[in-house]
Design a protein around this motif. Structure first.
Motif, PDB file in Angstrom:
ATOM      1  N   TYR A 409       0.953  -1.165   0.247  1.00  0.00           N
ATOM      2  CA  TYR A 409      -0.051  -0.113  -0.128  1.00  0.00           C
ATOM      3  C   TYR A 409       1.033   1.216   0.057  1.00  0.00           C
ATOM      4  N   TYR A 410       1.982   1.456   0.769  1.00  0.00           N
ATOM      5  CA  TYR A 410       2.802   2.621   1.011  1.00  0.00           C
ATOM      6  C   TYR A 410       3.783   2.725  -0.213  1.00  0.00           C
ATOM      7  N   SER A 411       3.637   1.712  -1.115  1.00  0.00           N
ATOM      8  CA  SER A 411       4.598   1.732  -2.484  1.00  0.00           C
ATOM      9  C   SER A 411       3.809   2.315  -3.471  1.00  0.00           C
ATOM     10  N   LEU A 412       2.388   2.474  -3.276  1.00  0.00           N
ATOM     11  CA  LEU A 412       1.516   3.327  -4.417  1.00  0.00           C
ATOM     12  C   LEU A 412       1.647   4.574  -4.567  1.00  0.00           C
ATOM     13  N   PRO A 413       1.597   5.385  -5.327  1.00  0.00           N
ATOM     14  CA  PRO A 413       1.579   6.756  -5.550  1.00  0.00           C
ATOM     15  C   PRO A 413       0.218   7.179  -4.695  1.00  0.00           C
ATOM     16  N   ILE A 414       0.302   8.304  -4.147  1.00  0.00           N
ATOM     17  CA  ILE A 414      -0.509   8.897  -3.419  1.00  0.00           C
ATOM     18  C   ILE A 414      -1.344  10.267  -4.397  1.00  0.00           C
ATOM     19  N   VAL A 434      -6.934   8.611  -2.406  1.00  0.00           N
ATOM     20  CA  VAL A 434      -6.412   7.514  -3.271  1.00  0.00           C
ATOM     21  C   VAL A 434      -5.006   7.221  -3.278  1.00  0.00           C
ATOM     22  N   ARG A 435      -4.970   5.980  -3.280  1.00  0.00           N
ATOM     23  CA  ARG A 435      -3.560   5.571  -3.653  1.00  0.00           C
ATOM     24  C   ARG A 435      -3.640   4.255  -4.664  1.00  0.00           C
ATOM     25  N   ALA A 436      -2.874   4.688  -5.780  1.00  0.00           N
ATOM     26  CA  ALA A 436      -3.225   3.811  -7.053  1.00  0.00           C
ATOM     27  C   ALA A 436      -2.032   3.844  -8.072  1.00  0.00           C
ATOM     28  N   VAL A 441       1.149   3.173 -21.740  1.00  0.00           N
ATOM     29  CA  VAL A 441       2.016   3.027 -23.207  1.00  0.00           C
ATOM     30  C   VAL A 441       0.838   3.727 -24.116  1.00  0.00           C
ATOM     31  N   ARG A 442       1.336   4.103 -25.389  1.00  0.00           N
ATOM     32  CA  ARG A 442       0.434   4.889 -26.421  1.00  0.00           C
ATOM     33  C   ARG A 442      -0.815   4.110 -26.570  1.00  0.00           C
ATOM     34  N   TYR A 443      -1.850   5.090 -26.400  1.00  0.00           N
ATOM     35  CA  TYR A 443      -3.356   4.511 -26.623  1.00  0.00           C
ATOM     36  C   TYR A 443      -3.902   3.482 -25.427  1.00  0.00           C
ATOM     37  N   MET A 444      -2.949   3.290 -24.482  1.00  0.00           N
ATOM     38  CA  MET A 444      -3.310   2.556 -23.232  1.00  0.00           C
ATOM     39  C   MET A 444      -3.234   3.118 -21.973  1.00  0.00           C
ATOM     40  N   ARG A 445      -4.402   3.334 -21.190  1.00  0.00           N
ATOM     41  CA  ARG A 445      -4.095   3.828 -19.798  1.00  0.00           C
ATOM     42  C   ARG A 445      -4.730   3.338 -18.818  1.00  0.00           C
ATOM     43  N   SER A 446      -4.229   3.057 -17.512  1.00  0.00           N
ATOM     44  CA  SER A 446      -4.741   2.237 -16.411  1.00  0.00           C
ATOM     45  C   SER A 446      -4.605   3.027 -15.205  1.00  0.00           C
ATOM     46  N   LEU A 447      -5.764   2.851 -14.432  1.00  0.00           N
ATOM     47  CA  LEU A 447      -5.492   3.519 -13.084  1.00  0.00           C
ATOM     48  C   LEU A 447      -6.098   2.298 -12.131  1.00  0.00           C
ATOM     49  N   SER A 448      -5.255   1.888 -11.084  1.00  0.00           N
ATOM     50  CA  SER A 448      -6.051   0.790 -10.340  1.00  0.00           C
ATOM     51  C   SER A 448      -5.463   0.966  -8.725  1.00  0.00           C
ATOM     52  N   GLY A 449      -6.149   0.850  -7.820  1.00  0.00           N
ATOM     53  CA  GLY A 449      -5.794   1.155  -6.429  1.00  0.00           C
ATOM     54  C   GLY A 449      -6.868   1.285  -5.428  1.00  0.00           C
TER      55      GLY A 449
END
Length: 494
Positions: A409-414, A434-436, A441-449
């Motif tokens: 958890y503490y490794s994730l961006p805040i 939020v921590r996620a 990469v081009r044309y691909m975007r993810s956000l998970s947390g």
């Protein structure tokens, strides 16, 4: 054309301002949340995109929203969630890399009468990152350790061994034109300065002069071909920096405006184990330790340490610290080193194939089948990785209940604070909540947390978009808006 592009960008930002602003109905809070998310993702400009979402309340195990949760998506750097989670679970948060030093000789009259062997086991941290930016600090420390044993001369060679990792130095499916750049550094069991050379670039003293280039470290292992010219102060920069494929020749071209500020670049190294040895032997000489017979790389893979005397062992920071580098800054080199370590330690074969098996074995044990994840590298740089929102959500849930949740958890961006989320969701309820992990990469975007709602309930979320044609900033805003909606959510509100 420029006016049309400007109007389009203006339109998408007006549609997706950071703070959600929806008309709600008299439905339940959950129904309103679902309606708001559907409104966002059903935007006509996203009609050609693939969108996968999974949102679950960890507090009561209820799924709030899901769409195409079993379909496969290119995760980009969300792949690092898999690498770091499994590393913490299988290797342990207290795992430390070892760099081992041996000899076949005896120490007599301040001389080591034999070879000095250094055996790499994948430590990604032999750089200035944990040493106050002194990239040679580890080598200086090792010179001090040799001196402490009474060694001022080595009547033999410096011999390196990097066979703990096997296979290709680059990941499967990586783009050839990324090879010169720091995010595509070669993988190796014996690595130094994240297998890059650092450049400091400034304009010349006047227009028409060659620009100035300094390297860190100063070295002749790399050739700098500087053909870039200092241009007029009000001109545009056309500076281009690359590396000849398969060679340690850095080519600098173009024009840099006079009075431009300092530019810092990191360019990858070819044959990084030799780079390690070349730099180490120079530091030994500078520290007063003469190595009579130069250096070489040993490729023996069987019982290399047999019949050798141990001198000392260097230990890296713990895995709990290394995964912060991987996730907060989305550092590909660290991710790949950790990935290869999984195969080397767990399967006793440091290949990408065996490392992938370690991750898939862990996923299988947590009810994620082979149909829901295809793993080929550790960083997500390859577009050959495919995972489903369900598999990522399962990972997040299993880690939430793991004894290793805290370091994960503490490794994730805040959000709005650090890492790759430092500039996202600022001045919203999601900031510092939020921590996620991001992925791009081009044309691909993810956000998970993870996030918490107004009542203190915990949620996991996975938001994956592939093959969109709108600006990535638009997709960022959409993902941020969903995370903000979830953080604002009040399930008790009537």
């Amino acid at each position: 054309m420029l006016i049309r592009k400007f109007l389009f960008v203006l339109l998408v930002f007006s549609l997706l301002s950071c703070k959600p602003n929806f008309k709600t109905t008299s439905h339940s809070p959950k129904e309103n949340l679902i309606s708001q998310i559907k409104y966002l993702i059903n935007d006509p400009v996203l009609a050609n995109a693939q969108i996968g979402i999974f949102i679950e309340s960890i507090s009561d195990n209820s799924v709030l929203f899901k769409q195409d949760e079993y379909k496969l998506f290119v995760p980009a750097s969300n792949q690092k969630l898999y690498t770091t989670a499994v590393a913490l679970e299988k290797l342990g948060a207290d795992y430390k890399y070892e760099t081992r030093f041996f000899t076949t000789g005896e120490i007599q009259d301040s001389s080591l009468n034999g070879d000095l062997f250094v055996v790499g086991r994948g430590d990604p941290s032999i750089s200035g990152r944990f040493k106050e930016k002194d990239i040679l600090a580890h080598f200086k420390d090792w010179a001090d350790s040799l001196k402490a044993k009474g060694i001022n001369t080595i009547n033999g060679a410096l011999i390196g061994n990097d066979t703990f990792f096997k296979g290709h130095k680059l990941g499967y499916g990586w783009n050839w034109d990324d090879e010169p750049y720091w995010y595509s550094a070669q993988i190796g069991a014996l690595s130094f300065n994240e297998n890059c050379i650092d450049l400091e670039i400034t304009p010349g003293e006047k227009e028409g002069e060659l620009i100035k280039v300094k390297t860190n470290p100063i070295t002749d292992y790399v050739i700098i071909e500087n053909n870039a010219i200092t241009a007029a102060k009000d001109s545009l920069s056309t500076l281009s920096i690359g590396r000849a494929r398969g060679k340690n020749r850095i080519e600098i071209k173009g024009r840099l405006p006079f009075a431009s500020s300092l530019e810092k670049k990191s360019i990858t190294i070819e044959k990084p184990a030799l780079w390690f040895l070349d730099t180490f032997i120079k530091v030994l000489n500078e520290q007063g330790i003469e190595v009579k017979n130069g250096y070489k790389l040993n490729t023996a893979r069987v019982d290399f340490e047999t019949n050798k005397k141990a001198l000392f062992t260097h230990f890296s920071p713990e895995m709990s610290e290394l995964v912060k580098v991987v996730n907060k800054g989305s550092h590909n080199f660290y991710a790949e080193q950790v990935f290869k370590t999984l195969g080397a330690e767990i399967k006793k074969k440091g290949t990408a194939k065996e490392s992938s098996k370690v991750i898939m074995d862990w996923l299988n044990s947590n009810a994620v089948t082979d149909a829901h994840a295809i793993i080929v590298d550790g960083s997500g740089l390859s577009r050959m990785n495919l995972v489903s929102p369900y598999s990522t959500a399962t990972l997040l849930k299993e880690m939430y209940h793991s004894e290793n949740f805290e370091p994960f958890y503490y490794s994730l961006p805040i959000a709005g604070v650090d890492g790759t989320l430092k500039r996202r969701m600022k001045n919203s309820v999601a900031q510092n909540v939020v921590r996620a992990k991001t992925g791009y990469v081009r044309y691909m975007r993810s956000l998970s947390g993870y996030t918490k709602d107004r009542s203190g309930n915990d949620y996991l979320f996975v938001i994956m978009l592939n093959y969109y044609s709108v600006p990535t900033a638009y997709v960022n805003k959409l993902q941020d808006k969903i995370a903000i909606l979830l953080t604002e959510f009040n399930p008790q509100k009537n």
